[in-house]
Write a protein that holds these residues in place. Sequence first.
Motif, mmCIF file in Angstrom:
data_model
loop_
_atom_site.group_PDB
_atom_site.id
_atom_site.type_symbol
_atom_site.label_atom_id
_atom_site.label_comp_id
_atom_site.label_asym_id
_atom_site.label_seq_id
_atom_site.Cartn_x
_atom_site.Cartn_y
_atom_site.Cartn_z
ATOM 1 N N LEU A 52 -44.266 -36.259 134.533
ATOM 2 C CA LEU A 52 -42.861 -36.459 134.165
ATOM 3 C C LEU A 52 -42.238 -35.108 133.846
ATOM 4 O O LEU A 52 -42.764 -34.345 133.038
ATOM 5 N N ALA A 53 -41.125 -34.820 134.485
ATOM 6 C CA ALA A 53 -40.415 -33.567 134.228
ATOM 7 C C ALA A 53 -39.662 -33.656 132.904
ATOM 8 O O ALA A 53 -39.324 -34.743 132.430
ATOM 9 N N ARG B 92 -38.529 -22.737 130.464
ATOM 10 C CA ARG B 92 -39.662 -21.987 129.926
ATOM 11 C C ARG B 92 -40.808 -22.895 129.482
ATOM 12 O O ARG B 92 -41.979 -22.576 129.692
ATOM 13 N N PHE B 93 -40.497 -24.008 128.852
ATOM 14 C CA PHE B 93 -41.553 -24.933 128.440
ATOM 15 C C PHE B 93 -42.316 -25.430 129.663
ATOM 16 O O PHE B 93 -43.540 -25.416 129.680
ATOM 17 N N SER B 94 -41.580 -25.846 130.673
ATOM 18 C CA SER B 94 -42.216 -26.352 131.892
ATOM 19 C C SER B 94 -43.059 -25.288 132.579
ATOM 20 O O SER B 94 -44.126 -25.573 133.109
ATOM 21 N N ALA B 95 -42.562 -24.060 132.573
ATOM 22 C CA ALA B 95 -43.254 -22.971 133.268
ATOM 23 C C ALA B 95 -44.478 -22.473 132.499
ATOM 24 O O ALA B 95 -45.491 -22.132 133.104
ATOM 25 N N GLU B 96 -44.384 -22.432 131.175
ATOM 26 C CA GLU B 96 -45.438 -21.792 130.399
ATOM 27 C C GLU B 96 -46.327 -22.742 129.606
ATOM 28 O O GLU B 96 -47.385 -22.335 129.130
ATOM 29 N N CYS B 97 -45.884 -23.986 129.445
ATOM 30 C CA CYS B 97 -46.651 -24.888 128.582
ATOM 31 C C CYS B 97 -47.139 -26.130 129.315
ATOM 32 O O CYS B 97 -48.324 -26.264 129.584
ATOM 33 N N ALA B 98 -46.238 -27.023 129.597
ATOM 34 C CA ALA B 98 -46.628 -28.314 130.173
ATOM 35 C C ALA B 98 -45.390 -29.048 130.646
ATOM 36 O O ALA B 98 -44.301 -28.493 130.670
ATOM 37 N N ALA C 78 -39.096 -24.885 120.354
ATOM 38 C CA ALA C 78 -37.802 -24.270 120.681
ATOM 39 C C ALA C 78 -37.616 -24.197 122.190
ATOM 40 O O ALA C 78 -36.530 -24.472 122.704
ATOM 41 N N TRP C 79 -38.659 -23.842 122.907
ATOM 42 C CA TRP C 79 -38.571 -23.779 124.372
ATOM 43 C C TRP C 79 -38.294 -25.160 124.947
ATOM 44 O O TRP C 79 -37.495 -25.308 125.874
ATOM 45 N N TYR C 80 -38.999 -26.174 124.416
ATOM 46 C CA TYR C 80 -38.821 -27.542 124.912
ATOM 47 C C TYR C 80 -37.389 -28.006 124.678
ATOM 48 O O TYR C 80 -36.706 -28.445 125.609
#
Length: 152
Positions: A138-139, A62-68, A50-52
Amino acid sequence: MRPTLYDFAGGEPAFLALAAAHHERCLADPELNHPFSHPGQNPRHVERLAWYWGEVMGGPPRFSAECADHSAMLRMHAGNGDMSDLGRRFVDCFVRAADDAELPADPEFRAALRSYMEWAVAEVLTYPGPAEEVPADLAVPRWSWNGLQTLY
């Protein structure tokens, strides 16, 4: 000014509902069930998905900040060889999950969601070999009403 797809959908609750509905549909699919029912799967998979998707659709990073980053997502799906039929099934589950999650039925919105997922599946399928073939750093891409806005 038109809202982002994320805001139009209803923000985080909408994407959590979409990810949960999609996951359930994939578990129910006889072909997609195997990759979605691995015992080693992260227990927060639905939330991270969901974040991705939310980030892709214009929501907070949020995905970039907290996951990968996007590279990590591509590496996770790399190395599976030809999965073209699974890709089609995945898109079908995604489209139906938007109904299950009661996302807006607006035709332009639904077309944007479908076109994103078709693009995303095609991109994942470009890495049938080992995960090491996926470029680093890759962003997360950004998708809008008009399609792909930023790629990496």
